[in-house]
Structures are given as C-alpha cells and as structure tokens.
Design a protein around this motif. Structure first.
Motif, PDB file in Angstrom:
ATOM      1  N   THR A  74       0.579  -1.121   0.271  1.00 21.33           N
ATOM      2  CA  THR A  74      -0.175  -0.027  -0.109  1.00 21.33           C
ATOM      3  C   THR A  74       0.891   1.251  -0.253  1.00 21.33           C
ATOM      4  O   THR A  74       0.170   2.190  -0.697  1.00 21.33           O
ATOM      5  CB  THR A  74      -0.516  -0.327   1.372  1.00 21.33           C
ATOM      6  N   GLU A  75       2.670   1.167   0.664  1.00 26.27           N
ATOM      7  CA  GLU A  75       2.932   2.436   0.797  1.00 26.27           C
ATOM      8  C   GLU A  75       3.137   2.727  -0.501  1.00 26.27           C
ATOM      9  O   GLU A  75       3.245   3.258  -1.232  1.00 26.27           O
ATOM     10  CB  GLU A  75       3.442   2.444   1.772  1.00 26.27           C
ATOM     11  N   ILE A  76       4.239   1.596  -0.931  1.00 34.90           N
ATOM     12  CA  ILE A  76       4.577   1.822  -2.527  1.00 34.90           C
ATOM     13  C   ILE A  76       3.710   2.192  -3.433  1.00 34.90           C
ATOM     14  O   ILE A  76       3.888   2.976  -3.967  1.00 34.90           O
ATOM     15  CB  ILE A  76       5.297   0.662  -2.784  1.00 34.90           C
ATOM     16  N   HIS A  77       2.473   1.823  -3.244  1.00 28.77           N
ATOM     17  CA  HIS A  77       1.423   2.369  -4.262  1.00 28.77           C
ATOM     18  C   HIS A  77       0.806   3.724  -4.030  1.00 28.77           C
ATOM     19  O   HIS A  77       0.507   4.692  -4.762  1.00 28.77           O
ATOM     20  CB  HIS A  77      -0.107   1.388  -4.250  1.00 28.77           C
ATOM     21  N   THR A  78       0.968   4.392  -3.066  1.00 25.24           N
ATOM     22  CA  THR A  78       0.645   5.525  -2.358  1.00 25.24           C
ATOM     23  C   THR A  78       1.909   6.710  -3.315  1.00 25.24           C
ATOM     24  O   THR A  78       1.920   7.258  -3.669  1.00 25.24           O
ATOM     25  CB  THR A  78       1.014   5.678  -0.751  1.00 25.24           C
ATOM     26  N   ILE A  79       3.482   6.003  -3.163  1.00 30.15           N
ATOM     27  CA  ILE A  79       3.841   6.777  -3.333  1.00 30.15           C
ATOM     28  C   ILE A  79       4.408   7.049  -5.068  1.00 30.15           C
ATOM     29  O   ILE A  79       4.832   7.657  -5.958  1.00 30.15           O
ATOM     30  CB  ILE A  79       5.605   5.501  -3.493  1.00 30.15           C
ATOM     31  N   ASP A  80       4.088   5.987  -5.206  1.00 32.10           N
ATOM     32  CA  ASP A  80       3.432   5.536  -6.930  1.00 32.10           C
ATOM     33  C   ASP A  80       3.128   6.427  -7.176  1.00 32.10           C
ATOM     34  O   ASP A  80       3.142   7.142  -8.397  1.00 32.10           O
ATOM     35  CB  ASP A  80       3.328   4.539  -6.934  1.00 32.10           C
ATOM     36  N   ALA A  81       1.148   7.077  -6.334  1.00 32.77           N
ATOM     37  CA  ALA A  81       0.500   8.090  -6.763  1.00 32.77           C
ATOM     38  C   ALA A  81       0.865   9.613  -6.951  1.00 32.77           C
ATOM     39  O   ALA A  81       0.762  10.081  -7.425  1.00 32.77           O
ATOM     40  CB  ALA A  81      -0.541   7.322  -6.396  1.00 32.77           C
ATOM     41  N   ILE A  82       2.129   9.414  -5.513  1.00 33.45           N
ATOM     42  CA  ILE A  82       2.598  10.967  -5.490  1.00 33.45           C
ATOM     43  C   ILE A  82       3.358  11.391  -6.978  1.00 33.45           C
ATOM     44  O   ILE A  82       3.480  12.250  -6.878  1.00 33.45           O
ATOM     45  CB  ILE A  82       3.586  10.755  -4.423  1.00 33.45           C
ATOM     46  N   GLY A  83       4.646   9.904  -6.959  1.00 33.06           N
ATOM     47  CA  GLY A  83       5.307  10.150  -8.268  1.00 33.06           C
ATOM     48  C   GLY A  83       6.306  10.980  -8.232  1.00 33.06           C
ATOM     49  O   GLY A  83       6.307  12.112  -7.318  1.00 33.06           O
ATOM     50  N   THR A  84       6.720  11.599  -9.130  1.00 37.28           N
ATOM     51  CA  THR A  84       8.100  12.104  -9.092  1.00 37.28           C
ATOM     52  C   THR A  84       8.217  13.664  -9.711  1.00 37.28           C
ATOM     53  O   THR A  84       9.258  14.303  -9.649  1.00 37.28           O
ATOM     54  CB  THR A  84       9.124  11.029  -9.167  1.00 37.28           C
ATOM     55  N   GLN A  85       7.248  14.044 -10.083  1.00 38.67           N
ATOM     56  CA  GLN A  85       7.436  15.250 -11.000  1.00 38.67           C
ATOM     57  C   GLN A  85       6.416  16.597 -10.153  1.00 38.67           C
ATOM     58  O   GLN A  85       6.984  17.645 -10.641  1.00 38.67           O
ATOM     59  CB  GLN A  85       6.196  15.448 -11.632  1.00 38.67           C
ATOM     60  N   GLY A  86       6.514  16.350  -8.537  1.00 38.11           N
ATOM     61  CA  GLY A  86       6.392  17.561  -7.625  1.00 38.11           C
ATOM     62  C   GLY A  86       6.088  17.168  -6.616  1.00 38.11           C
ATOM     63  O   GLY A  86       4.727  16.249  -6.523  1.00 38.11           O
ATOM     64  N   ASN A  87       5.125  18.368  -6.682  1.00 39.97           N
ATOM     65  CA  ASN A  87       3.791  18.439  -5.444  1.00 39.97           C
ATOM     66  C   ASN A  87       2.285  18.191  -6.471  1.00 39.97           C
ATOM     67  O   ASN A  87       1.612  17.903  -7.110  1.00 39.97           O
ATOM     68  CB  ASN A  87       3.955  20.383  -5.372  1.00 39.97           C
ATOM     69  N   ARG A  88       1.971  16.628  -5.868  1.00 40.41           N
ATOM     70  CA  ARG A  88       0.139  17.314  -5.951  1.00 40.41           C
ATOM     71  C   ARG A  88      -0.944  17.215  -4.458  1.00 40.41           C
ATOM     72  O   ARG A  88      -0.186  16.600  -3.546  1.00 40.41           O
ATOM     73  CB  ARG A  88       0.150  15.444  -5.891  1.00 40.41           C
ATOM     74  N   THR A  89      -2.070  17.333  -4.980  1.00 40.26           N
ATOM     75  CA  THR A  89      -2.517  17.693  -3.423  1.00 40.26           C
ATOM     76  C   THR A  89      -2.780  16.254  -3.573  1.00 40.26           C
ATOM     77  O   THR A  89      -3.413  15.161  -3.724  1.00 40.26           O
ATOM     78  CB  THR A  89      -4.291  18.145  -3.983  1.00 40.26           C
ATOM     79  N   MET A  90      -3.276  15.915  -2.037  1.00 39.57           N
ATOM     80  CA  MET A  90      -4.256  15.494  -1.257  1.00 39.57           C
ATOM     81  C   MET A  90      -5.325  14.560  -2.095  1.00 39.57           C
ATOM     82  O   MET A  90      -5.463  13.124  -2.133  1.00 39.57           O
ATOM     83  CB  MET A  90      -4.226  15.349   0.649  1.00 39.57           C
TER      84      MET A  90
END
Length: 186
Positions: A74-90
């Motif tokens: 679950t945590e790695i998939h959350t990291i995947d959803a955050i991504g590396t492109q910068g800030n994302r909203t909740m």
C-alpha cells in the motif's frame, strides 16, 4: 389427437415431425454454447483473480528483498501515485488510488514518519495540502518503476508484435470495464 385438438391437420403434423430433430440439434447447440460460456467465465474469473494475487505476491517478495523492505505494498503504491513530478494535492492522490482523503492521510503520515514523503501547503490557499517525495521516496519510486518495467518487458517478450497488440487491446477493454464499473459505484 393433440394435433387434431389444436386444429393442425395430418400433413402439417408430419411436416412438423421432420423439424423436431432440427429443433433438438438447435437446442443441444444452445445448451452447449451456454455450458462452454460458463466454463470460459469460470476460467477467466480464476485467471484474473490468480493474476491479481500473483502480481501482488511477487511485488511484495521483490519489495521485501530490496533496500525498501520497510514499505508495505500500500505504501509503495501511494509513493507511485505521488510520483516524482512534484507537488500533488491529497485529493488528486486519493482519486488515483481510489481511496478517501482520510485513508490517504494515514498513509501519508506513515510515509512522512519513514522519510519517504513530505507535506506542504500552498501560499495562495493554506487549506490545500500538497505532498511530494523526498529523495528517499524518489529512490523507492524508481525501484518500484523498474520492477514494473521488468515485469512488462518479460510479458511482452513472450509474444510477437501482433499478439502484443491483441493483449493490449484485451487488457484495455478489461480496464475500461472496471473503470466504468468503479466510477458507477462512487
């Protein structure tokens, strides 16, 4: 007697008697189609469930044997959803993961505590919470992305170009079905 009681004459009855084997064959074919369809549905259900479980199991094994063994699936998939492109909203992240913002808050808190993510607020609207990955989080993201790239490459290597196109078309149709089904449940 039955035919006469319905007003059907003898010639017509004889003609209908010849059609009975044809009707039986049609009925048998329809029954066989239904049996085959149920078998296909059962097989497809088993394959989809097994594939889903196998991917999660393999992903979990790879995670536990890597340098990011402190992360859950679950945590790695959350990291995947955050991504590396910068800030994302909740809200954006929760939408992508198909979870509530409340559920995501718990996951983000764990990632922050482990050093994989950080939270900030925008200057324009302090109510908006932004999430981004730390360097450690970006490293975990890359490990997970590499796993998926390797999995896809191994899958594609088993098929020729035409089969790859068919595979992609079928998976896309399955994905669209599930997306439509999910969106209908919201």
């Amino acid at each position: 007697f039955f035919a006469r009681s319905l007003g059907i004459n003898q010639v017509r009855t004889n003609h209908m008697m010849h059609l009975i084997p044809v009707f039986i064959i049609i009925l048998e074919n329809k029954i066989m189609e239904n049996v085959i369809m149920r078998k296909i549905e059962d097989i497809l259900n088993k394959l989809l469930v097994q594939l889903f479980n196998d991917i999660l199991h393999i992903e979990e094994k790879v995670l536990k044997s890597s340098e990011i063994k402190d992360l859950s699936i679950t945590e790695i998939h959350t990291i995947d959803a955050i991504g590396t492109q910068g800030n994302r909203t909740m809200g954006e992240i929760a939408h992508d993961l198909r979870i509530t913002v409340g559920t995501l808050t718990s996951a983000i808190n764990r990632l922050i505590k482990k050093g994989y993510a950080e939270r900030s607020r925008t200057e324009e609207d302090r109510r908006v919470v932004l999430v981004s990955l730390t360097e450690k989080g970006k490293h975990a993201y890359k490990i997970h992305a590499d796993f998926h790239k390797e999995m896809v490459q191994a899958t594609l290597n088993s098929y020729n170009d035409e089969e790859q196109e068919v595979l992609c078309d079928v998976i896309e149709k399955i994905n669209i079905f599930f997306e439509d089904k999910y969106e209908g449940l919201q």
